[in-house]
Design a protein around this motif. Sequence first.
Motif, mmCIF file in Angstrom:
data_model
loop_
_atom_site.group_PDB
_atom_site.id
_atom_site.type_symbol
_atom_site.label_atom_id
_atom_site.label_comp_id
_atom_site.label_asym_id
_atom_site.label_seq_id
_atom_site.Cartn_x
_atom_site.Cartn_y
_atom_site.Cartn_z
ATOM 1 N N GLU A 1 18.348 18.677 -11.496
ATOM 2 C CA GLU A 1 17.676 19.649 -10.399
ATOM 3 C C GLU A 1 17.500 21.088 -11.099
ATOM 4 N N ARG B 1 22.495 13.277 -6.110
ATOM 5 C CA ARG B 1 21.943 12.348 -5.232
ATOM 6 C C ARG B 1 20.516 12.643 -4.512
ATOM 7 N N ARG B 2 20.641 14.086 -4.425
ATOM 8 C CA ARG B 2 19.125 14.524 -3.833
ATOM 9 C C ARG B 2 18.155 14.056 -4.850
ATOM 10 N N ALA B 3 18.485 14.359 -6.128
ATOM 11 C CA ALA B 3 17.244 13.970 -7.132
ATOM 12 C C ALA B 3 16.705 12.613 -7.039
ATOM 13 N N GLU C 1 17.082 10.582 -4.751
ATOM 14 C CA GLU C 1 16.907 9.864 -3.088
ATOM 15 C C GLU C 1 17.960 9.115 -2.869
ATOM 16 N N PRO D 1 20.560 6.665 -1.015
ATOM 17 C CA PRO D 1 20.413 6.501 0.621
ATOM 18 C C PRO D 1 21.845 6.296 0.982
ATOM 19 N N ASP E 1 18.334 18.597 4.527
ATOM 20 C CA ASP E 1 17.453 17.682 3.700
ATOM 21 C C ASP E 1 18.494 16.395 3.746
ATOM 22 N N SER F 1 20.907 15.186 1.992
ATOM 23 C CA SER F 1 21.507 14.838 0.548
ATOM 24 C C SER F 1 23.347 15.069 1.027
#
Length: 588
Positions: free
Chosen positions: A385, A463-465, A467, A469, A497, A499
């Motif tokens: 990120e 974990r956002r980068a 994606e 689950p 979002d 995350s």
Amino acid sequence: MSRHALLPRTAPFGDTERASLDAVLGPATPIQRAWLAGFLAGIDAAGGQPAAVSAAPPKAAEPLTILFASESGNSERLAGDVAKLARKQGFKPKVVDFADLDLATLPKAGRIVAIAATWGEGEPPARAVRAYGELMGEAAPRIEGVKFGVLALGDTSYVEFCAIGKALDARFEALGGIRAHERADLDLDFETPAAEWIKGALKALAPEPSADNVVAVDFARAAPGDDEAEISREPVLAEVVEHVNLNSSRSDKETIHLALAFENGAPAYEPGDSLEIFPENDPQLVEDILKAAGLPGDEALRKALLSERDITTLSVATVERFAKATGHADARKLIDAGEVRAWIEGRHLVDLLETYAAPLTAEHLAAITRPLPPRAYSIASSRKEVGDEVHLAIAAVRYETHGRARSGVASVHVADRIRDGANLRVRVKPNRHFRLPADPATDIIMVGPGTGVAPFRAFVQERRAVEAPGRSWLFFGDRHFTHDFLYQLEWQEALEDGSLTKIDVAFSRDQPEKVYVQDRLSENAAEVVAWLDGGAHLYVCGDAKHMAKDVRAAVVGAFRSVKGLSEADAEAHVAGLERSHRYQQDVY
């Protein structure tokens, strides 16, 4: 690219022969060169003729068990150093974390090197608690005839210096082990003496030479983590590109969000790792010490005290070195009366120099101080990120004792004397025991009050980068919602979002009764247990002395109340999570 010739021109070979030997020996590993040296020695011993291949079976490498009990990673890194050197010397090393130790394997170990850190006030590192307790218990197996050596790491600023290493050394002997090499008790400046101890220990543990002159060499690939000590060990220069106080102006705390950039790209790091900062001491404190020592005009000493020597730590060993160097009668009386431990409580080096005034030299100060160690902070960012940056969250430490204002060396250096555009020397400190699950579909529970939330910011970014689950649940706590909610807007965005799935907060000073993260865990016991039963990993970061213990007790209590378990069964359940690496701690 041309390679420097290995053999000198004076070697008894022609140019073609020397080039051929260079081609073979130049790229050879130390193990390959050792094997070749032994092979040639064997030929000489046989009268110049190579021995028949079937003359003797190959000799097996000697097994060596290397145990480590580590909190900050130093013991683990040294265990890797032992393994690498042992492999070159004919051992077959096996590195074992105390967290994974099965005591039943020790009687058959043959040879043991144990490297153990002491945590807090004489406690074992968190991951070593179970095995350490079993080893000290009545059911521990005998290890008759097993040869061992213990390397103890500690900090002389604590009363129980190297207590765990000392206890292991005595326990191995009590269980029938044979001490092959004397224990070494090392302070924070352990690098050089540890390397010497390792060499001596391996020499002492080496088997007696056999009559056939065969040297066994283990050609196995290095175990995972063996080379970790070589990663980013040299400090690099970073530029401060963001310096923001995360607390409000009305807070009694100061937490600096520090963003660092690197000219040649950020050093390799993963979420869960730490970054070591090489700080400078408070210039005013340096002046106070120079004045107390009677050396105000020594510029070379001033420079050394500013950036090279630890001028805050005061320990029993410091006072003893001071008394020896100066011959100060009153300082000696303090030691002889057994009052030194009580006197140094809450005091620093400057208090010693001012209370027991004596003429000092630069050599005296070098003798009574130790090298200024770096300070490690959990990395609060993911490279996926933030790119070539590293982010940190650093709480400024300020307090008063014995009528004098005190401050944290690195934290206040960052808070007061570092601004945008300044440079810092830093180094990544890997922590492979505080990692996100390999499967991004795995749920995670994160407990991080105060700056303990830093690695979880990195976890959420990562974990956002990718994606991920899997669900994520954060427990955060501090003093006041209005003034101390670190990264509040980012957590709200993460909830939006997806995350971050859920957040529970505990602000201890916003109501008459104090509420902490462990209380929020207990309030959500049923759901916490459901997540963990479903395979979730639980992470705890922050204060080791109170918070981490209270959080663990809350998790044990959750299993006891929700599943109707006995205290012993609930404890065993949580211990099982720890052994399976589903309950991980990064505490300080």
